[in-house]
Write an enzyme that holds these catalytic residues in place. Structure first.
Site, PDB file in Angstrom:
ATOM      1  N   ASP A  20       0.854  -1.194   0.000  1.00 41.07           N
ATOM      2  CA  ASP A  20       0.000   0.000   0.000  1.00 41.07           C
ATOM      3  C   ASP A  20       0.885   1.238   0.000  1.00 41.07           C
ATOM      4  O   ASP A  20       1.776   1.365   0.843  1.00 41.07           O
ATOM      5  CB  ASP A  20      -0.882  -0.041   1.269  1.00 41.07           C
ATOM      6  N   ASN A  22      -0.545   4.601  -0.367  1.00 41.63           N
ATOM      7  CA  ASN A  22      -1.210   5.856  -0.001  1.00 41.63           C
ATOM      8  C   ASN A  22      -1.900   5.791   1.357  1.00 41.63           C
ATOM      9  O   ASN A  22      -2.745   6.624   1.682  1.00 41.63           O
ATOM     10  CB  ASN A  22      -2.197   6.289  -1.090  1.00 41.63           C
ATOM     11  N   ASP A  24      -4.149   3.852   2.776  1.00 40.71           N
ATOM     12  CA  ASP A  24      -5.551   3.494   3.032  1.00 40.71           C
ATOM     13  C   ASP A  24      -5.687   2.037   3.475  1.00 40.71           C
ATOM     14  O   ASP A  24      -6.805   1.529   3.638  1.00 40.71           O
ATOM     15  CB  ASP A  24      -6.443   3.777   1.808  1.00 40.71           C
ATOM     16  N   ASP A  28      -1.872  -1.370  -3.722  1.00 41.19           N
ATOM     17  CA  ASP A  28      -2.216  -0.640  -4.936  1.00 41.19           C
ATOM     18  C   ASP A  28      -1.154  -0.837  -6.012  1.00 41.19           C
ATOM     19  O   ASP A  28      -0.101  -1.435  -5.762  1.00 41.19           O
ATOM     20  CB  ASP A  28      -2.446   0.844  -4.618  1.00 41.19           C
ATOM     21  N   ASP A  97      -5.651 -11.273 -15.087  1.00 42.10           N
ATOM     22  CA  ASP A  97      -6.737 -12.193 -14.800  1.00 42.10           C
ATOM     23  C   ASP A  97      -7.904 -11.844 -15.726  1.00 42.10           C
ATOM     24  O   ASP A  97      -8.284 -10.683 -15.833  1.00 42.10           O
ATOM     25  CB  ASP A  97      -7.176 -12.016 -13.332  1.00 42.10           C
ATOM     26  N   ASP A 196     -10.135 -17.122 -15.366  1.00 42.76           N
ATOM     27  CA  ASP A 196     -10.889 -17.552 -14.187  1.00 42.76           C
ATOM     28  C   ASP A 196     -12.003 -18.535 -14.548  1.00 42.76           C
ATOM     29  O   ASP A 196     -12.772 -18.280 -15.493  1.00 42.76           O
ATOM     30  CB  ASP A 196     -11.496 -16.296 -13.541  1.00 42.76           C
ATOM     31  N   GLU A 252      -7.972 -21.550 -15.400  1.00 45.42           N
ATOM     32  CA  GLU A 252      -8.199 -22.096 -14.075  1.00 45.42           C
ATOM     33  C   GLU A 252      -9.335 -23.101 -14.190  1.00 45.42           C
ATOM     34  O   GLU A 252     -10.476 -22.729 -14.493  1.00 45.42           O
ATOM     35  CB  GLU A 252      -8.583 -20.990 -13.089  1.00 45.42           C
ATOM     36  N   HIS A 324      -4.115 -17.408  -4.374  1.00 46.87           N
ATOM     37  CA  HIS A 324      -4.957 -16.581  -3.499  1.00 46.87           C
ATOM     38  C   HIS A 324      -6.183 -17.323  -2.984  1.00 46.87           C
ATOM     39  O   HIS A 324      -6.956 -16.757  -2.212  1.00 46.87           O
ATOM     40  CB  HIS A 324      -5.379 -15.335  -4.282  1.00 46.87           C
ATOM     41  N   ASP A 325      -6.422 -18.541  -3.451  1.00 47.08           N
ATOM     42  CA  ASP A 325      -7.572 -19.331  -2.995  1.00 47.08           C
ATOM     43  C   ASP A 325      -7.176 -20.450  -2.044  1.00 47.08           C
ATOM     44  O   ASP A 325      -8.027 -21.251  -1.645  1.00 47.08           O
ATOM     45  CB  ASP A 325      -8.289 -19.987  -4.187  1.00 47.08           C
TER      46      ASP A 325
HETATM   47  O1  TEU Z   1     -11.942 -19.589  -8.229  1.00 49.56           O
HETATM   48  C1  TEU Z   1     -12.797 -20.576  -8.667  1.00 49.56           C
HETATM   49  C2  TEU Z   1     -12.937 -21.788  -7.856  1.00 49.56           C
HETATM   50  O2  TEU Z   1     -13.749 -22.604  -8.211  1.00 49.56           O
HETATM   51  C3  TEU Z   1     -12.179 -22.078  -6.644  1.00 49.56           C
HETATM   52  O3  TEU Z   1     -10.857 -21.821  -6.675  1.00 49.56           O
HETATM   53  C4  TEU Z   1     -12.830 -21.537  -5.427  1.00 49.56           C
HETATM   54  O4  TEU Z   1     -12.595 -20.181  -5.259  1.00 49.56           O
HETATM   55  C5  TEU Z   1     -12.270 -22.237  -4.227  1.00 49.56           C
HETATM   56  O5  TEU Z   1     -12.375 -23.590  -4.425  1.00 49.56           O
HETATM   57  C6  TEU Z   1     -13.040 -21.867  -3.017  1.00 49.56           C
HETATM   58  O6  TEU Z   1     -12.355 -22.347  -1.919  1.00 49.56           O
HETATM   59  C7  TEU Z   1     -11.868 -18.426  -8.970  1.00 49.56           C
HETATM   60  C8  TEU Z   1     -10.992 -17.398  -8.296  1.00 49.56           C
HETATM   61  O7  TEU Z   1      -9.672 -17.877  -8.241  1.00 49.56           O
HETATM   62  C9  TEU Z   1     -11.566 -17.073  -6.961  1.00 49.56           C
HETATM   63  O8  TEU Z   1     -10.745 -16.200  -6.225  1.00 49.56           O
HETATM   64  C10 TEU Z   1     -12.921 -16.457  -7.197  1.00 49.56           C
HETATM   65  O9  TEU Z   1     -13.551 -16.237  -5.971  1.00 49.56           O
HETATM   66  C11 TEU Z   1     -13.804 -17.340  -8.054  1.00 49.56           C
HETATM   67  O10 TEU Z   1     -13.134 -17.844  -9.204  1.00 49.56           O
HETATM   68  C12 TEU Z   1     -14.969 -16.560  -8.586  1.00 49.56           C
HETATM   69  O11 TEU Z   1     -14.529 -15.637  -9.539  1.00 49.56           O
HETATM   70 CA    CA Z   2      -3.593   1.959  -1.102  1.00 44.06          CA
END
Ligand code: TEU
Ligand code: CA
Length: 552
Positions: A20, A22, A24, A28, A97, A196, A252, A324-325
């Protein structure tokens, strides 16, 4: 065929939690610009950015309200242009993405669509009549609750939250609008897309789905994902957009096997370059992430090895432990207490010596761990809050079990702020971040890692350099050894005369291992070892979470 994206290593950035600038409390684009030299110093070739487009952030940017604008919190299009230029100057490519299974319900298309049956945008989304007073079918959203919501007299489909209505790919105008939007970014110079839930874009039938475990709703994934028509759409996208640029694409795709994946990525199919498969990520949980599953190392070997050997020779694999999931791998498959460095580097070795394109998720390179939350309110992820409503409040899963497993598997573990230093907010921000900082930032942080030549960071850098130096790591074939051993994961790679042996100890007990006869030669060379004083002899000892790569 040899290509740059097969030889590349990708670094994934979740902009909200990276840096970050700025004050907040939200990461960013200028924060990423600030850290470009750091990213470069790791040696990666490509950066994948999670969504940075305008969004009301019901699902942190995966609910897009304008595909051709930057999310206000993240900055401006000028910042984006500067970021792209800064990457290209450093020889780093950028992939974006692409979220086109659904939009935000605040996207102008949906706002128009929901006005009624006569709206020209009505068919951009999927509207159905109910069955009497009920939803059109029993499908549940991936994030709990029904996959249908009602506006006036019809229901719209949302496989994710109700603020993420699914687009209707049967609509030709909608597809052309998506392709135009993709050209907009490619013409700016971006180097590809991570797509995605791209295997969900074709909805073929609307039959009820089987109800898994104690769920209240049918499993939408089993009916919607991987329908045959998805291939028509992807091929069309390839013909009209992708093939005109020198880019990489990664889909994905949960619920794929190597056989299904071939249909997306085999070169002659002209669809995508590679996909993210999920099989190894499903090993430790049952029908939902709040129900654990016992697993043994041979199962992990079987899955990862199958992806190494069963894909067609003209297909390509992606390699990842984190994103990130997912929860942090060192907490999940390693040991984040007594052997954090050892297990993080062992897991890295195992993955980075495989065939495929490796992905590193921000913080993985310094061994960031899961965080511990004891209150529901500490979680920010919509998946947790919706899951609680559907499973705990209805009595399907006890509160304690839900909290325990959230501490293991929540997506928020990967979303806590990047730990740059040991200051109050870990050098991520000057003010309170949108999600709590892991208190272990006092010892686990980039500043400390860069000062320590034995750090996980430098180990990752060495792994990346090895991949650049030895073609066998990229293109060699793969043979699993010791398939039933419950602690050691051992495999060989071979490309012509170039051969390597990878040995990883998954446990904290020392293991003895007889090197295979065919590798015993005078010219053995240790390429990398996470203990540094590995003794080469016929019978070797692997210390807790030790990993070694031997060239022979
Ligand atoms: O994820 C899709 C998905 O089916 C999984 O990874 C799901 O988020 C996970 O199993 C839940 O625990 C993608 C993105 O990577 C995710 O961040 C989004 O929330 C989702 O699509 C919807 O766009
Ligand atoms: Ca920021």
């Amino acid at each position: 065929m040899k290509t740059w994206w097969k030889e590349a290593v990708v670094y994934q950035i979740y902009p909200r939690s990276f840096k970050d600038t700025n004050g907040d409390g939200i990461g960013d684009l200028r924060g990423i610009i600030e850290k470009l030299d750091y990213i470069k110093s790791l040696g990666v070739d490509v950066v994948w950015l999670n969504p940075i487009y305008s969004s009301p952030n019901d699902d942190n940017g995966y609910d897009i309200s304008d595909y051709q604008n930057i999310m206000e919190e993240f900055g401006t299009m000028n910042d984006f242009d500067e970021l792209l230029e800064g990457m290209h100057e450093r020889g780093i490519k950028l992939i974006m993405d692409l979220v086109v299974n659904h939009t935000s319900d605040e996207h102008p298309w949906f706002i128009e669509s929901k006005k009624g049956k006569d709206s020209p945008y009505r068919d951009y989304y999927i509207w159905k009549d109910g069955k009497g007073d009920n939803e059109p079918n029993n499908w549940g959203s991936v994030f709990s609750g029904s996959a249908w919501d009602k506006v006036d007299d019809q229901y719209y489909l949302h496989c994710f939250t109700k603020k993420q209505p699914d687009l209707n790919w049967e609509n030709e105008n909608m597809r052309q609008d998506v392709y135009d939007m993709m050209r907009f970014w490619l013409d700016k110079g971006v180097d590809g897309f991570r797509m995605d839930v791209i295997n969900a874009i074709s909805k073929a039938t609307y039959d009820d789905a089987k109800v898994p475990g104690d769920n209240l709703y049918g499993d939408v994934i089993s009916v919607v994902w991987n329908n045959p028509k998805v291939h028509d759409y992807l091929h069309e996208m390839y013909e009209s957009v992708l093939k005109h640029y020198d880019i990489m694409t990664v889909g994905e795709t949960s619920r794929v096997t190597p056989e299904i994946a071939d249909l997306y990525v085999r070169e002659d199919r002209q669809e995508l370059n590679m996909v993210f498969q999920f099989e190894h990520m499903k090993l430790d949980t049952d029908w939902c992430k709040w129900v654990e599953r016992d697993w043994q190392l041979p199962e992990l070997k079987e899955i990862l090895s199958k992806w190494q050997t069963d894909l067609d020779k003209n297909s390509w694999n992606s390699l990842y432990w984190n994103n990130h999931d997912q929860a942090r791998v060192v907490s999940r498959f390693g040991n984040d207490k007594d052997f954090r460095r050892e297990s993080a580097t062992m897991l890295a070795t195992l993955l980075h010596m495989m065939r495929g394109t490796p992905y590193i998720y921000q913080g993985e390179e310094i061994g960031m761990t899961n965080i511990y939350f004891d209150k529901l309110s500490q979680y920010k992820d919509v998946e947790i809050h919706n899951g609680y409503k559907q499973l705990v409040e209805t009595g399907k899963i006890p509160h304690d079990q839900f909290m325990d497993n959230s501490n293991k598997y929540s997506r928020d573990h990967s979303r806590t702020p990047m730990q740059w230093d040991d200051s109050t907010y870990a050098g991520f921000s000057d003010s309170k971040p949108w999600i709590e900082v892991n208190p272990n930032k006092s010892s686990i942080n980039v500043e400390a890692a860069l000062k320590d030549d034995k750090s996980i960071f430098y180990y990752y850098r060495n792994l990346i350099q090895l991949r650049k130096k030895h073609e066998v790591i990229v293109y060699g074939d793969y043979v699993l050894l010791e398939k039933d051993h419950d602690s050691l994961f051992v495999y060989k790679r071979r490309l012509g005369d170039e051969k390597i042996l990878v040995i990883c100890n998954f446990h904290q007990m020392t293991q003895t291992y007889h090197l295979p006869d065919d590798i015993l030669s005078d010219s053995l060379e240790i390429l990398i070892n996470n203990y540094e004083d590995f003794e080469l002899k016929n019978e070797v000892n692997l210390r807790p979470y030790e990993a070694v790569v031997i060239k022979y």
